[in-house]
Design a protein around this motif. Sequence first.
Motif, short mmCIF file in Angstrom:
data_model
loop_
_atom_site.label_atom_id
_atom_site.label_comp_id
_atom_site.label_asym_id
_atom_site.label_seq_id
_atom_site.Cartn_x
_atom_site.Cartn_y
_atom_site.Cartn_z
N MET A 1 0.84 -1.20 0.00
CA MET A 1 0.00 0.00 0.00
C MET A 1 0.88 1.25 0.00
O MET A 1 1.75 1.39 0.86
CB MET A 1 -0.91 0.01 1.24
CG MET A 1 -1.88 1.16 1.31
SD MET A 1 -2.96 1.03 2.76
CE MET A 1 -3.92 2.51 2.57
N GLN A 2 0.66 2.12 -0.97
CA GLN A 2 1.48 3.32 -1.09
C GLN A 2 1.17 4.29 0.03
O GLN A 2 0.02 4.52 0.39
CB GLN A 2 1.23 3.99 -2.45
CG GLN A 2 2.31 5.00 -2.82
CD GLN A 2 2.18 5.45 -4.25
OE1 GLN A 2 1.20 5.18 -4.93
NE2 GLN A 2 3.18 6.17 -4.74
N PHE A 36 2.78 17.16 -7.30
CA PHE A 36 4.08 16.59 -7.67
C PHE A 36 4.03 15.08 -7.75
O PHE A 36 5.07 14.41 -7.75
CB PHE A 36 5.14 17.05 -6.67
CG PHE A 36 5.43 18.52 -6.76
CD1 PHE A 36 6.34 19.01 -7.68
CD2 PHE A 36 4.74 19.42 -5.96
CE1 PHE A 36 6.59 20.37 -7.78
CE2 PHE A 36 4.98 20.78 -6.05
CZ PHE A 36 5.90 21.26 -6.97
N GLY A 37 2.82 14.52 -7.82
CA GLY A 37 2.67 13.09 -8.06
C GLY A 37 2.65 12.22 -6.82
O GLY A 37 2.58 11.00 -6.93
N HIS A 38 2.69 12.83 -5.64
CA HIS A 38 2.63 12.04 -4.40
C HIS A 38 1.17 11.87 -3.97
O HIS A 38 0.39 12.82 -4.03
CB HIS A 38 3.39 12.76 -3.28
CG HIS A 38 4.87 12.71 -3.43
ND1 HIS A 38 5.65 11.74 -2.86
CD2 HIS A 38 5.72 13.52 -4.12
CE1 HIS A 38 6.92 11.96 -3.17
NE2 HIS A 38 6.99 13.03 -3.94
N PRO A 39 0.78 10.67 -3.53
CA PRO A 39 -0.56 10.53 -2.96
C PRO A 39 -0.69 11.45 -1.76
O PRO A 39 0.20 11.47 -0.89
CB PRO A 39 -0.62 9.06 -2.53
CG PRO A 39 0.51 8.38 -3.25
CD PRO A 39 1.56 9.42 -3.46
N ALA A 40 -1.75 12.23 -1.71
CA ALA A 40 -1.94 13.19 -0.61
C ALA A 40 -3.39 13.19 -0.19
O ALA A 40 -4.30 13.00 -1.01
CB ALA A 40 -1.50 14.59 -1.03
N ILE A 107 -9.27 7.58 9.93
CA ILE A 107 -8.18 8.53 10.13
C ILE A 107 -7.00 7.85 10.80
O ILE A 107 -5.84 8.09 10.45
CB ILE A 107 -8.68 9.75 10.94
CG1 ILE A 107 -9.65 10.58 10.08
CG2 ILE A 107 -7.52 10.61 11.41
CD1 ILE A 107 -10.31 11.74 10.80
N GLU A 108 -7.28 6.96 11.75
CA GLU A 108 -6.20 6.21 12.42
C GLU A 108 -5.43 5.36 11.42
O GLU A 108 -4.19 5.29 11.47
CB GLU A 108 -6.79 5.34 13.53
CG GLU A 108 -5.76 4.57 14.33
CD GLU A 108 -6.37 3.75 15.45
OE1 GLU A 108 -5.60 3.30 16.33
OE2 GLU A 108 -7.61 3.54 15.45
N LYS A 109 -6.14 4.74 10.50
CA LYS A 109 -5.50 3.90 9.48
C LYS A 109 -4.59 4.74 8.57
O LYS A 109 -3.48 4.31 8.21
CB LYS A 109 -6.57 3.19 8.65
CG LYS A 109 -6.03 2.20 7.64
CD LYS A 109 -7.17 1.49 6.91
CE LYS A 109 -6.63 0.50 5.88
NZ LYS A 109 -7.73 -0.19 5.15
N VAL A 110 -5.05 5.92 8.21
CA VAL A 110 -4.26 6.82 7.37
C VAL A 110 -2.99 7.26 8.11
O VAL A 110 -1.90 7.33 7.54
CB VAL A 110 -5.11 8.04 6.97
CG1 VAL A 110 -4.23 9.17 6.46
CG2 VAL A 110 -6.13 7.65 5.91
N ALA A 111 -3.12 7.54 9.41
CA ALA A 111 -1.97 7.96 10.22
C ALA A 111 -0.89 6.88 10.22
O ALA A 111 0.31 7.18 10.11
CB ALA A 111 -2.40 8.27 11.64
N ALA A 112 -1.31 5.62 10.33
CA ALA A 112 -0.37 4.51 10.41
C ALA A 112 0.36 4.28 9.10
O ALA A 112 1.37 3.56 9.06
CB ALA A 112 -1.10 3.24 10.83
N ASN A 113 -0.11 4.90 8.01
CA ASN A 113 0.47 4.70 6.69
C ASN A 113 0.99 6.01 6.09
O ASN A 113 1.17 6.12 4.88
CB ASN A 113 -0.57 4.07 5.75
CG ASN A 113 0.05 3.54 4.47
OD1 ASN A 113 1.02 2.79 4.51
ND2 ASN A 113 -0.50 3.95 3.34
N ALA A 114 1.24 7.00 6.93
CA ALA A 114 1.65 8.31 6.43
C ALA A 114 3.15 8.38 6.17
O ALA A 114 3.96 7.92 6.97
CB ALA A 114 1.26 9.39 7.43
N SER A 115 3.51 8.96 5.03
CA SER A 115 4.93 9.24 4.75
C SER A 115 5.31 10.61 5.29
O SER A 115 6.47 10.87 5.62
CB SER A 115 5.21 9.17 3.25
OG SER A 115 4.40 10.10 2.55
#
Length: 292
Positions: A1-2, A36-40, A107-115
Amino acid sequence: MQRSIIGLGEALWDMLPEGAKLGGAPANFAYHASQFGHPAIAVSALGNDALGDMTVQEFDNKGLNYIMPRVPFPTGTVGVTIDCKGVPTYDIKTDVAWDNIPFTKEIEKVAANASAVCFGSLAQRNETSHTTIMNFLDTTPDDCLRIYDINLRANFYSKEIIENSLKRCNILKINDEELVIISKMFDFSEVSVENQCWILLSKYNLDILVLTCGTQGSYVFSPGNMSFVETPIVEVADTVGAGDSFTGAFTASILSGKSIKEAHRLAVDVSAYVCTQKGAMPKLPESMTSTL
């Protein structure tokens, strides 16, 4: 998962003289990083109202991903007046949706996968959103860029909020006016501006400190190094969102493997371009976005 770049905090409408424009620093940041092409993803909260519907429609039109639960408060608005130099003054409405961002499972899931995640002081003025932001930061991976764009507005900040945020970030973005306030608050205003930055970098074990000084240029400090870039002279339409575009471009560059100096140069060019456009979220030229 990106992994994704997250803008966390206020999503609101800037009520500009020429009409309403979608804004809010974290949403602006996420939008510019995404160019700039990054998932945001922009993370906030909206009301069950027409402006909430307009927000969703606007993000859909711009192709920006978002997680914005609907809450029983009005969607945020800010009255904006622009002076003859294009500098904005803000009247920020209180007790609105982004003051009440819930820490949901999504939101918690997104936090755990944040760059990377960018957050500020303003959205922490209410306990509900403050708690969500702290929980989000504590859930991010160890290598996540946690960018504290201090973003002091009106009297919506405290020493406690600022210090807690400094302890949780690894990148600080601050402007020259905010540095004056912080240096007085933490009792090191007697030293030079450069030394104030070194003190903050060292005291809070930061990887990077970005200092923007409007037309006087900008600095990026990292342990043992300092970068300075002059601000280009451009015809200013308004400066709304320029700082957020700087942070978005800088973050996207660092995550793309660029050096701090390269990231700094691109961020300056992007923010200068945004100053020539009306509103906080103009589409950037392909000549800029294709550089990463």
